[in-house]
Structure formats: C-alpha cells, structure tokens
Design an enzyme around this catalytic site. Structure first.
Site, PDB file in Angstrom:
ATOM      1  N   VAL A   1     -19.192 -64.539   7.386  1.00  0.00           N
ATOM      2  CA  VAL A   1     -20.270 -65.269   6.723  1.00  0.00           C
ATOM      3  C   VAL A   1     -21.099 -64.313   5.881  1.00  0.00           C
ATOM      4  O   VAL A   1     -21.500 -63.240   6.354  1.00  0.00           O
ATOM      5  CB  VAL A   1     -21.163 -65.994   7.748  1.00  0.00           C
ATOM      6  CG1 VAL A   1     -22.233 -66.818   7.033  1.00  0.00           C
ATOM      7  CG2 VAL A   1     -20.325 -66.891   8.660  1.00  0.00           C
TER       8      VAL A   1
ATOM      9  N   ASP B   1     -16.952 -74.538  21.528  1.00  0.00           N
ATOM     10  CA  ASP B   1     -17.323 -73.115  21.489  1.00  0.00           C
ATOM     11  C   ASP B   1     -18.847 -72.978  21.370  1.00  0.00           C
ATOM     12  O   ASP B   1     -19.358 -72.178  20.592  1.00  0.00           O
ATOM     13  CB  ASP B   1     -16.640 -72.403  20.319  1.00  0.00           C
ATOM     14  CG  ASP B   1     -16.652 -70.880  20.485  1.00  0.00           C
ATOM     15  OD1 ASP B   1     -16.855 -70.398  21.628  1.00  0.00           O
ATOM     16  OD2 ASP B   1     -16.481 -70.165  19.487  1.00  0.00           O
TER      17      ASP B   1
END
Length: 333
Positions: free
Chosen positions: A37, A162
C-alpha cells in the site's frame, strides 16, 4: 476520485505512478495479504491509499477480481471505501526459448480512501495508554458495526476471514474502518464450509479452523474477540485471559480501566459496567465451541444497551447537572 456511493473510477497507471512517485519506498504505507500500500497525493492535495497487487502468476488475477468485487459493493462508515482501480496490460520485451518476444505484464491496483491515523496495530500496547475509554469503546463499537454490516446486511454475506488490528484503519477522528478484503469469501445459502486453503493470521484463527478447516460467521467472531481483548488488555491480553478464570480476568481489566489516573473519577464510575460488559463480550467471542459464541447482531445490541445504562449511571452519580446526550459513542453534556 469518486464520492461515496458512486461507481469506482478506472485510474490510468500513468496517474498512479505520478501520485505515488513511481511507487517509491518513501510513499509506502504498509503491506497486506496480497499487495503493498502506497500513499498517493493528487496535485490538488487529495490523498488516497493505492494498493498495488503483488505479481503472482496463476493467483493474482482471481485475487484482484475477488477483492475488487468485495470492495465495490460495500458502503458503510466502518468499511474502507474503494474510490478507484487500475487494470493495465503492458507489453514488455522478454526472452523465450532463446528469442526476444513481447510478453504481457499486468499491473493491478486498488485505490482506497486514505486513513490518516494508520492501522489500529500501532495503538495496541500492554499499557493501553494510547487512547482513553471513549476512544477505545468507539473503536470496538465501530468494528462491530462494520462486521454486522458484512454479516447481516449483504446478500450473500461476506466473511472477512482475516480480522486483526493491522486490518483496521483509523481516520482523523479515530473512527475505525475494516480493510484488506483480499481473502474474504462470499457465502450463499450454505453458511458453514470446510476448506483446505490457508486463511487468516496465527493468533486470530478459531480452533475449528485450525483442526478441521471449518469456516462460518463464527470465524470472524473469534477474531473479533481477540481484537477486543487486545484493545482492552494490550498485546498480551488474549494470552493472559487463558491463564486465569474469566471472572478474574474481567475484574482485572475492569479495575485497570476504572483506576486510570487521567480518567475522570465520576465518569469512569458511570462507564465501569460498560468496560465489564465489553471484556465479557470479548471473552464470549473466543469460546472454543463456536456455537456458544454470540452473533455480531447480539454484540451490537448489547453495546447499545450499555450506552443507555451509562446515561442512567452518569445521572445517578450527579457528575454533571446538565442534560446528558450521546454524540456518536461518547456521552457529553
């Protein structure tokens, strides 16, 4: 980039290279299950997070479309918002059987709203001193509301699979947003399934998945419980909870929060029961028998009840003579 509720925009690769300084290391914000990211800054100063999907032949195409499909349909204040995407095919020279040929290189990226306070992970500490109870409770409530949206407001529902502090992002007001839907599964009528694929993160996996690869909505509930316990009792909180009785652990956490020196005494008296209920919720989520874990709707309903109870308790203590109201998750005059 688009406003909330509108279709996501196709973003040219050239523009992403420009606003991320060529995906430079200085712009890197972190990495997820399937990509890195980067911070993207438009010429007008607008910031976005650009998730560049890893180049994994045979896996990445399916993964990109899965995450894009999941994110594109989500609209909730506690879910990170997709604002654009990039799917660019580039022809590059490559050697094949001793000859120079043109090969396809696929660039994939998801453009997400930028969360200025980063992930919850950096705020979790054993001292729990990086936020007051108002903020901590607001984070817990927001995560639960986001998860409720995924589990009950979508058809078919989405299981995150997750959920952990690193996948919970915080905006400038410390409002949480659930992120990283890379391994999320869309579930139709069959709400419990067995799978041999590798999911989640060690420490947040429920026992039924570790033993039998079983997936249901209670997978996320277990992970949520670990997150709540860590928010309230620090990084080692979940392991501490296993070393003592639920009663002892609940009293310890409640006492630690109630007796914090920088919290207003009368205020924490009013919130003391809310602290107790939140840690009890966390512990109920990590029960070994998945059938005994609460649903996320049960959890949100109970949290709403605590807010009413806090208002009553606060008036009872006569902490403030003025009218008391809830503003978001915070009791104010």
């Amino acid at each position: 980039m688009d406003d909330a509720g509108s279709e996501s925009t196709a973003v040219p690769l050239d523009l992403l290279l420009q606003i991320t300084d060529g995906f430079s290391e200085e712009r890197k914000l972190g990495s997820g299950s399937f990509g890195e990211v980067y911070l993207g800054v438009h010429p007008d100063g607008q910031k976005i997070a650009v998730k560049k999907i890893y180049d994994m032949p045979g896996v990445d195409e399916e993964q990109f479309h899965n995450e894009f499909k999941n994110l594109a349909r989500l609209q909730h204040r506690n879910i990170v918002r997709l604002v654009g995407y990039c799917h660019h095919i580039q022809e590059v020279p490559a050697m094949y059987e001793g000859k120079l040929v043109l090969a396809e290189k696929i660039h994939r990226a998801l453009c997400l709203e930028y969360m200025s306070n980063g992930s919850l992970e950096k705020y979790i500490s054993d001292e729990c001193d990086k936020y007051d109870w108002h903020t901590g409770y607001g984070i817990i409530k927001g995560i639960c509301q986001g998860l409720k949206y995924l589990h009950t407001k979508l058809e078919p529902p989405i299981y995150h699979l997750d959920l952990k502090p690193a996948n919970i992002l915080l905006d400038e007001n410390m409002v949480p947003r659930i992120a990283d839907f890379g391994i999320s599964r869309l579930f139709g009528d069959e709400r419990t399934r067995a799978t041999k694929s590798t999911l989640g993160t060690q420490g947040y996996l429920p026992p039924e998945y570790i033993r039998n690869y079983l997936i249901s909505s209670k997978f996320d509930i277990f992970s949520l419980g670990v997150v709540i316990i860590k928010i309230m009792a620090g990084r080692a909180g979940y392991y501490k909870s296993a070393e003592m009785s639920s009663h002892e652990f609940t009293n310890l956490v409640q006492e630690n929060w109630t007796n914090r020196p920088h919290e207003t005494s009368s205020l924490m008296k009013a919130y003391s029961k809310q602290v107790k209920i939140c840690i009890e919720i966390g512990l109920s989520c990590v029960q070994e028998d998945r059938h005994k874990r609460p649903t996320v709707k049960n959890i949100v309903d109970r949290l709403n009840e605590t807010e009413t109870e806090c208002t009553y308790a606060y008036k009872k203590f006569d902490a403030l003579p003025n009218k008391l109201e809830w503003h978001g998750n915070i009791l104010q005059t």
